[in-house]
Design a protein around this motif. Structure first.
Motif, PDB file in Angstrom:
ATOM      1  N   SER A 250       0.809  -1.216   0.000  1.00  0.00           N
ATOM      2  CA  SER A 250       0.000   0.000   0.000  1.00  0.00           C
ATOM      3  C   SER A 250       0.843   1.268   0.000  1.00  0.00           C
ATOM      4  O   SER A 250       1.869   1.349   0.680  1.00  0.00           O
ATOM      5  CB  SER A 250      -0.912   0.015   1.234  1.00  0.00           C
ATOM      6  N   MET A 251       0.360   2.274  -0.715  1.00  0.00           N
ATOM      7  CA  MET A 251       1.019   3.575  -0.681  1.00  0.00           C
ATOM      8  C   MET A 251       0.686   4.355   0.590  1.00  0.00           C
ATOM      9  O   MET A 251       1.228   5.432   0.820  1.00  0.00           O
ATOM     10  CB  MET A 251       0.646   4.394  -1.925  1.00  0.00           C
ATOM     11  N   HIS A 252      -0.223   3.838   1.413  1.00  0.00           N
ATOM     12  CA  HIS A 252      -0.426   4.442   2.734  1.00  0.00           C
ATOM     13  C   HIS A 252       0.783   4.182   3.639  1.00  0.00           C
ATOM     14  O   HIS A 252       0.981   4.885   4.619  1.00  0.00           O
ATOM     15  CB  HIS A 252      -1.665   3.846   3.412  1.00  0.00           C
ATOM     16  N   SER A 253       1.563   3.152   3.326  1.00  0.00           N
ATOM     17  CA  SER A 253       2.680   2.742   4.181  1.00  0.00           C
ATOM     18  C   SER A 253       3.859   3.698   4.052  1.00  0.00           C
ATOM     19  O   SER A 253       4.449   3.838   2.978  1.00  0.00           O
ATOM     20  CB  SER A 253       3.132   1.323   3.806  1.00  0.00           C
ATOM     21  N   ARG A 254       4.223   4.327   5.162  1.00  0.00           N
ATOM     22  CA  ARG A 254       5.398   5.205   5.152  1.00  0.00           C
ATOM     23  C   ARG A 254       6.669   4.418   4.847  1.00  0.00           C
ATOM     24  O   ARG A 254       7.582   4.922   4.188  1.00  0.00           O
ATOM     25  CB  ARG A 254       5.557   5.889   6.506  1.00  0.00           C
ATOM     26  N   ASN A 255       6.725   3.201   5.372  1.00  0.00           N
ATOM     27  CA  ASN A 255       7.925   2.386   5.170  1.00  0.00           C
ATOM     28  C   ASN A 255       8.101   2.028   3.699  1.00  0.00           C
ATOM     29  O   ASN A 255       9.199   2.116   3.150  1.00  0.00           O
ATOM     30  CB  ASN A 255       7.843   1.130   6.029  1.00  0.00           C
ATOM     31  N   ARG A 256       7.008   1.619   3.058  1.00  0.00           N
ATOM     32  CA  ARG A 256       7.109   1.301   1.633  1.00  0.00           C
ATOM     33  C   ARG A 256       7.473   2.554   0.834  1.00  0.00           C
ATOM     34  O   ARG A 256       8.318   2.515  -0.065  1.00  0.00           O
ATOM     35  CB  ARG A 256       5.801   0.717   1.118  1.00  0.00           C
ATOM     36  N   ARG A 257       6.833   3.694   1.146  1.00  0.00           N
ATOM     37  CA  ARG A 257       7.113   4.921   0.408  1.00  0.00           C
ATOM     38  C   ARG A 257       8.565   5.354   0.589  1.00  0.00           C
ATOM     39  O   ARG A 257       9.217   5.795  -0.363  1.00  0.00           O
ATOM     40  CB  ARG A 257       6.157   6.040   0.852  1.00  0.00           C
ATOM     41  N   ALA A 258       9.092   5.215   1.816  1.00  0.00           N
ATOM     42  CA  ALA A 258      10.500   5.547   2.053  1.00  0.00           C
ATOM     43  C   ALA A 258      11.405   4.612   1.252  1.00  0.00           C
ATOM     44  O   ALA A 258      12.400   5.042   0.660  1.00  0.00           O
ATOM     45  CB  ALA A 258      10.822   5.444   3.545  1.00  0.00           C
ATOM     46  N   GLY A 259      11.044   3.326   1.207  1.00  0.00           N
ATOM     47  CA  GLY A 259      11.822   2.367   0.431  1.00  0.00           C
ATOM     48  C   GLY A 259      11.831   2.699  -1.052  1.00  0.00           C
ATOM     49  O   GLY A 259      12.871   2.586  -1.721  1.00  0.00           O
ATOM     50  N   ILE A 260      10.684   3.119  -1.584  1.00  0.00           N
ATOM     51  CA  ILE A 260      10.614   3.498  -2.998  1.00  0.00           C
ATOM     52  C   ILE A 260      11.605   4.623  -3.290  1.00  0.00           C
ATOM     53  O   ILE A 260      12.344   4.587  -4.294  1.00  0.00           O
ATOM     54  CB  ILE A 260       9.178   3.931  -3.372  1.00  0.00           C
ATOM     55  N   LEU A 261      11.635   5.613  -2.409  1.00  0.00           N
ATOM     56  CA  LEU A 261      12.558   6.735  -2.600  1.00  0.00           C
ATOM     57  C   LEU A 261      14.011   6.272  -2.551  1.00  0.00           C
ATOM     58  O   LEU A 261      14.835   6.706  -3.362  1.00  0.00           O
ATOM     59  CB  LEU A 261      12.301   7.803  -1.533  1.00  0.00           C
ATOM     60  N   ILE A 262      14.322   5.380  -1.607  1.00  0.00           N
ATOM     61  CA  ILE A 262      15.695   4.869  -1.494  1.00  0.00           C
ATOM     62  C   ILE A 262      16.060   4.070  -2.753  1.00  0.00           C
ATOM     63  O   ILE A 262      17.175   4.174  -3.277  1.00  0.00           O
ATOM     64  CB  ILE A 262      15.855   4.025  -0.223  1.00  0.00           C
ATOM     65  N   GLY A 263      15.119   3.275  -3.250  1.00  0.00           N
ATOM     66  CA  GLY A 263      15.354   2.530  -4.487  1.00  0.00           C
ATOM     67  C   GLY A 263      15.611   3.450  -5.665  1.00  0.00           C
ATOM     68  O   GLY A 263      16.314   3.092  -6.617  1.00  0.00           O
ATOM     69  N   LYS A 264      15.049   4.667  -5.617  1.00  0.00           N
ATOM     70  CA  LYS A 264      15.242   5.643  -6.698  1.00  0.00           C
ATOM     71  C   LYS A 264      16.507   6.473  -6.528  1.00  0.00           C
ATOM     72  O   LYS A 264      16.803   7.339  -7.355  1.00  0.00           O
ATOM     73  CB  LYS A 264      14.030   6.565  -6.775  1.00  0.00           C
ATOM     74  N   GLY A 265      17.242   6.227  -5.422  1.00  0.00           N
ATOM     75  CA  GLY A 265      18.516   6.909  -5.243  1.00  0.00           C
ATOM     76  C   GLY A 265      18.595   7.898  -4.100  1.00  0.00           C
ATOM     77  O   GLY A 265      19.643   8.490  -3.857  1.00  0.00           O
TER      78      GLY A 265
END
Length: 340
Positions: A250-265
């Motif tokens: 879910s995009m409600h998840s702060r952890n997933r959203r933070a991970g997406i950003l880290i994956g993007k650099g």
């Protein structure tokens, strides 16, 4: 009017649960640190930073004086970040009296002590009933009365069932479980895997990768949990696989959203700044990594996420390390007991 309930913390989860309880006609009081947030909730009946677009019922009270919120509350709900729990308990002091039940909804491990929140609360209030409320439950959805199921865990059957009764509603189903440690660990450790799922998404990987992370991730979670004294079956329940699924997808998840950003650099610090709220999985990763080392438990996903967060490891290299590990049987315990 039903009994008073004091909620410590005016973030998204504390606010959503306040709304649920107010609808059931409990006398709900929220404590917040910030005067401007208290004024916004009191006057505008909004909490725009944490629950944008939500109107807060008029029968929810708000205060910046923590002991006023605690006083005479049947239940004291801890809805602050894990590493603020001890500070909050110290500020409450002797305002907590016999008979009050403390319920925690934060999901993490205290960094400085490696303790779960149940252990910290017991240090301060060993004679008070305690429960943890956890499971696949985004505040954004609970505030909109989207059907949700969670678990109330307590070593006391009576306390678990009281909390079940207080929080249950037509859109919020509560189960009970005696495994407090397992429920706490499930809620904390799944945030590590959610960071990994987000990193995978940020790298542009697909469903296959995420399914692998989630499946092997729940195995790591249960392995550490059992070593610490939790029940293996708990990780197959709402606070384990249930919370893992919702947080990783879910995009409600702060952890997933933070991970997406880290994956993007993004760096870890840049990702946290962009999210603008506490990302519990970051500190939990360090805590779980240190616990795994002290117990001699192999947790390869946790280790690689730790290296990405704290050692600046390249995310693609970390994925390659996971994919090229020594070949293993899927079920290591089964493999040790049976042979082909």
């Amino acid at each position: 009017m039903n009994a008073k309930i004091g909620i410590l913390g005016g973030g998204s989860w504390g606010t959503a649960l306040a709304m649920l309880l107010a609808q059931k006609e409990y006398e709900v009081h929220i404590w917040v640190r910030n005067e401007s947030q208290a004024e916004e909730i009191s006057v505008k009946r909004t909490n725009a930073k944490y629950l944008p677009g939500i109107s807060i019922p008029k029968n929810i009270n708000v205060s910046t004086i923590i002991k006023d919120v605690v006083k005479d509350s049947e239940i004291i709900l801890l809805a602050v970040p894990t590493n603020s729990i001890r500070e909050i308990l110290e500020s409450i002091g002797d305002a907590v009296v016999s008979g009050q039940i403390i319920v925690n909804v934060a999901k993490g491990i205290e960094m400085r002590s490696m303790k779960m929140i149940s252990e910290i609360v017991t240090e301060y209030y060993p004679d008070n009933g305690f429960a943890v409320l956890s499971g696949p439950s985004h505040a954004e959805e609970v505030s909109r009365e989207i059907p949700t199921t969670v678990v109330s865990a307590s070593r006391s059957k009576e306390v678990a069932e009281l909390v079940q009764d207080v929080f249950s509603s037509p859109a919020f189903r509560v189960y009970t479980n005696p495994d407090v440690l397992g429920v706490e660990l499930g809620g904390a450790l799944k945030n590590i895997i959610a960071l990994g799922a987000g990193i995978s998404d940020g790298l542009g990987y697909g469903d296959n990768t995420k399914a692998a992370l989630m499946t092997r991730g729940i195995y790591e979670m249960s392995k550490l949990g059992v070593a610490l004294g939790a029940e293996a079956d708990t990780f197959s329940g709402l606070s384990g696989i249930g919370d893992l699924i919702v947080t990783c997808t879910s995009m409600h998840s702060r952890n997933r959203r933070a991970g997406i950003l880290i994956g993007k650099g993004y760096t870890m610090a840049q990702a946290v700044e962009e999210i603008g709220m506490v990302v519990e999985g970051i500190k939990t990763t360090e805590a779980a990594y240190n616990l795994s080392k002290s117990l001699g438990i192999e947790m390869p996903i946790t280790k690689e996420i730790y290296n990405v967060l704290y050692n600046g490891a390249d995310v693609r290299n970390s994925v390659q390390k996971l994919m090229s590990r020594e070949k293993k049987h899927e079920m290591e315990i089964v493999a040790s007991l049976k042979s082909w």
